[in-house]
Write a protein that holds these residues in place. Structure first.
Motif, mmCIF file in Angstrom:
data_model
loop_
_atom_site.group_PDB
_atom_site.id
_atom_site.type_symbol
_atom_site.label_atom_id
_atom_site.label_comp_id
_atom_site.label_asym_id
_atom_site.label_seq_id
_atom_site.Cartn_x
_atom_site.Cartn_y
_atom_site.Cartn_z
ATOM 1 N N THR A 93 -13.451 13.292 -9.673
ATOM 2 C CA THR A 93 -13.461 14.130 -10.606
ATOM 3 C C THR A 93 -14.954 14.336 -10.625
ATOM 4 N N LEU A 94 -15.904 13.639 -10.659
ATOM 5 C CA LEU A 94 -17.329 13.829 -10.634
ATOM 6 C C LEU A 94 -17.814 14.663 -9.297
ATOM 7 N N ARG A 95 -17.277 14.492 -8.391
ATOM 8 C CA ARG A 95 -17.447 15.212 -7.013
ATOM 9 C C ARG A 95 -17.060 16.445 -7.195
ATOM 10 N N GLY A 105 10.022 -6.003 6.801
ATOM 11 C CA GLY A 105 10.378 -7.321 6.280
ATOM 12 C C GLY A 105 9.816 -7.425 4.800
ATOM 13 N N LEU A 106 8.806 -6.828 4.479
ATOM 14 C CA LEU A 106 8.232 -6.906 2.949
ATOM 15 C C LEU A 106 9.072 -5.877 2.217
ATOM 16 N N LYS A 107 9.597 -4.623 2.746
ATOM 17 C CA LYS A 107 10.349 -3.660 2.120
ATOM 18 C C LYS A 107 11.624 -4.241 1.371
ATOM 19 N N GLY A 108 12.009 -5.451 2.018
ATOM 20 C CA GLY A 108 13.222 -5.953 1.675
ATOM 21 C C GLY A 108 13.083 -6.814 0.208
ATOM 22 N N PHE A 109 11.779 -7.015 -0.265
ATOM 23 C CA PHE A 109 11.679 -7.606 -1.735
ATOM 24 C C PHE A 109 10.690 -7.006 -2.398
ATOM 25 N N CYS A 110 9.990 -6.202 -1.785
ATOM 26 C CA CYS A 110 8.828 -5.582 -2.762
ATOM 27 C C CYS A 110 8.957 -4.100 -2.726
ATOM 28 N N PRO A 111 8.860 -3.516 -3.998
ATOM 29 C CA PRO A 111 9.097 -2.229 -4.235
ATOM 30 C C PRO A 111 8.145 -1.196 -3.710
ATOM 31 N N GLU A 112 6.793 -1.602 -3.479
ATOM 32 C CA GLU A 112 5.860 -0.760 -3.055
ATOM 33 C C GLU A 112 5.102 -1.420 -1.751
ATOM 34 N N VAL A 113 5.401 -0.695 -0.598
ATOM 35 C CA VAL A 113 4.896 -1.138 0.635
ATOM 36 C C VAL A 113 4.226 0.087 1.481
ATOM 37 N N TYR A 114 3.119 -0.252 1.930
ATOM 38 C CA TYR A 114 2.687 1.135 2.739
ATOM 39 C C TYR A 114 1.771 0.344 4.201
ATOM 40 N N ALA A 115 2.138 1.141 4.934
ATOM 41 C CA ALA A 115 1.556 1.060 6.287
ATOM 42 C C ALA A 115 0.231 2.051 6.624
ATOM 43 N N ILE A 116 -0.830 1.609 6.272
ATOM 44 C CA ILE A 116 -1.865 2.493 6.535
ATOM 45 C C ILE A 116 -2.972 2.223 7.312
ATOM 46 N N ARG A 117 -4.116 3.114 7.440
ATOM 47 C CA ARG A 117 -5.406 2.888 8.422
ATOM 48 C C ARG A 117 -6.551 2.534 7.534
ATOM 49 N N MET A 118 -7.433 2.056 8.087
ATOM 50 C CA MET A 118 -8.813 1.929 7.458
ATOM 51 C C MET A 118 -9.268 3.283 7.631
ATOM 52 N N MET A 119 -10.109 3.583 6.523
ATOM 53 C CA MET A 119 -10.996 4.877 6.638
ATOM 54 C C MET A 119 -12.502 4.485 6.932
ATOM 55 N N GLY A 120 -12.947 3.721 5.937
ATOM 56 C CA GLY A 120 -14.211 3.232 6.114
ATOM 57 C C GLY A 120 -15.468 3.948 6.234
ATOM 58 N N GLU A 121 -15.341 5.293 6.470
ATOM 59 C CA GLU A 121 -16.799 6.392 6.331
ATOM 60 C C GLU A 121 -16.658 6.869 4.918
ATOM 61 N N ARG A 122 -18.144 7.107 4.737
ATOM 62 C CA ARG A 122 -18.367 7.773 3.396
ATOM 63 C C ARG A 122 -17.939 9.155 3.433
ATOM 64 N N HIS A 123 -17.716 9.636 1.990
ATOM 65 C CA HIS A 123 -17.368 11.108 1.802
ATOM 66 C C HIS A 123 -18.610 11.951 2.166
ATOM 67 N N SER A 124 -18.152 13.164 2.961
ATOM 68 C CA SER A 124 -19.207 14.243 3.121
ATOM 69 C C SER A 124 -19.613 14.816 1.911
ATOM 70 N N PHE A 125 -20.898 15.075 1.564
ATOM 71 C CA PHE A 125 -21.378 15.774 0.540
ATOM 72 C C PHE A 125 -22.182 17.068 1.022
ATOM 73 N N ASP A 126 -21.677 17.622 2.028
ATOM 74 C CA ASP A 126 -22.398 18.726 2.366
ATOM 75 C C ASP A 126 -21.926 19.969 1.398
#
Length: 288
Positions: A108-110, A267-288
């Motif tokens: 929101t600030l950005r 394996g986790l989806k069997g007993f946990c309601p919210e599971v996500y397979a994602i990647r690292m981002m690790g880079e700063r936002h662009s402020f151009d």
């Protein structure tokens, strides 16, 4: 109408040094953004109201919402009278230790900086963010950082080595305030923050896995046994390293080889309601 991405963060390390005179805790944390993000849509409206809409009905639409506080702060600081409508398309689990609310506030600030052509630097926006909450300053920048103070003093770090992140949130919510209240400073086993910094600087995945640590984890797992069970399951299914993020209850596993991801995820989806397979981002936002 403006759009800003609001990514979740995970803590690779979280250490608490001592209680400060202002009742906050002095912390050292290494945080990085991951590719699980809310979407924040911002548009100017007639009148002087701040309106919050959310895809999740139990997210507050008043001043309890950090995005509302961000809009209120920037309007007050810069004499803005125009109304604004902020629509939060929530994908980050709520009250999960992933800084979803803080990231929405930072987005929101950005976004308002662009919408109202204020020309504020990233550092100035982070300074404003620190007035809202300890994680907001980091979320303004995004990327990977070593955070000190109460979490608002940000030192940029290299992005982590490429890997997968499995996130799993059990069907409970955790009060950050209560976890800090129950933390015994005399019995903390401190993570090796400097070793994690070196692992990131040299892109050493194995050393990164060996260096993760979170002093709040024993407190949360002592109250919520399902978090400890989730950690054990994630290790059993083959994650290279497993840790709770923030004050929890979300647990994440680092996985180098993509071939292992389906087994852990399914394996986790069997007993946990919210599971996500994602990647690292690790880079700063662009402020151009």
């Amino acid at each position: 109408m403006l759009y800003e991405k609001a990514p979740a963060k995970i803590n690779l390390t979280l250490d608490v040094l001592h209680k400060r005179p202002d009742d906050f805790h002095e912390v050292e944390m290494i945080m990085t953004t991951v590719d699980l993000a809310d979407r924040v849509w911002i548009r100017q409206i007639k009148g002087g109201q701040i309106k919050i809409k959310s895809s999740v009905r139990y997210v507050p639409s008043d001043r309890k919402n950090l995005a509302y506080q961000a809009a209120e702060l920037i309007r007050r600081k810069y004499g803005i009278t125009q109304g604004v409508e902020i629509t939060l398309e929530k994908r980050i689990p709520v009250a999960a230790g992933l800084a979803g609310g803080s990231s929405d506030a930072a987005a929101t600030l950005r976004g308002l900086n662009k919408l109202w052509k204020l020309g504020l630097s990233a550092d100035k926006l982070a300074e404003l963010g620190a007035e809202i909450g300890s994680d907001v300053a980091f979320c303004v920048y995004g990327g990977t950082a070593f955070a000190t103070g109460r979490g608002e003093i940000i030192h940029d770090l290299p992005a982590p080595p490429n890997c997968w992140v499995i996130l799993a949130k059990p069907a409970i919510s955790v009060s950050t305030g209560n976890i800090y209240k129950d933390l015994s400073l005399s019995s903390i086993e401190h993570p090796n923050t400097e070793r994690m910094i070196q692992a990131l600087k040299y892109g050493d995945y194995n050393e990164m896995c060996r260096s993760i640590g979170n002093v709040l984890e024993p407190v949360t797992t002592g109250i919520h046994k399902e978090v400890a069970v989730l950690k054990e399951q994630m290790k059993k299914f083959g994650a290279d390293a497993v840790l709770m993020s923030g004050s929890g209850p979300t647990v994440f596993g680092l996985v180098e080889h993509e071939s292992r991801v389906p087994r852990i995820y399914n394996g986790l989806k069997g007993f946990c309601p919210e599971v996500y397979a994602i990647r690292m981002m690790g880079e700063r936002h662009s402020f151009d």
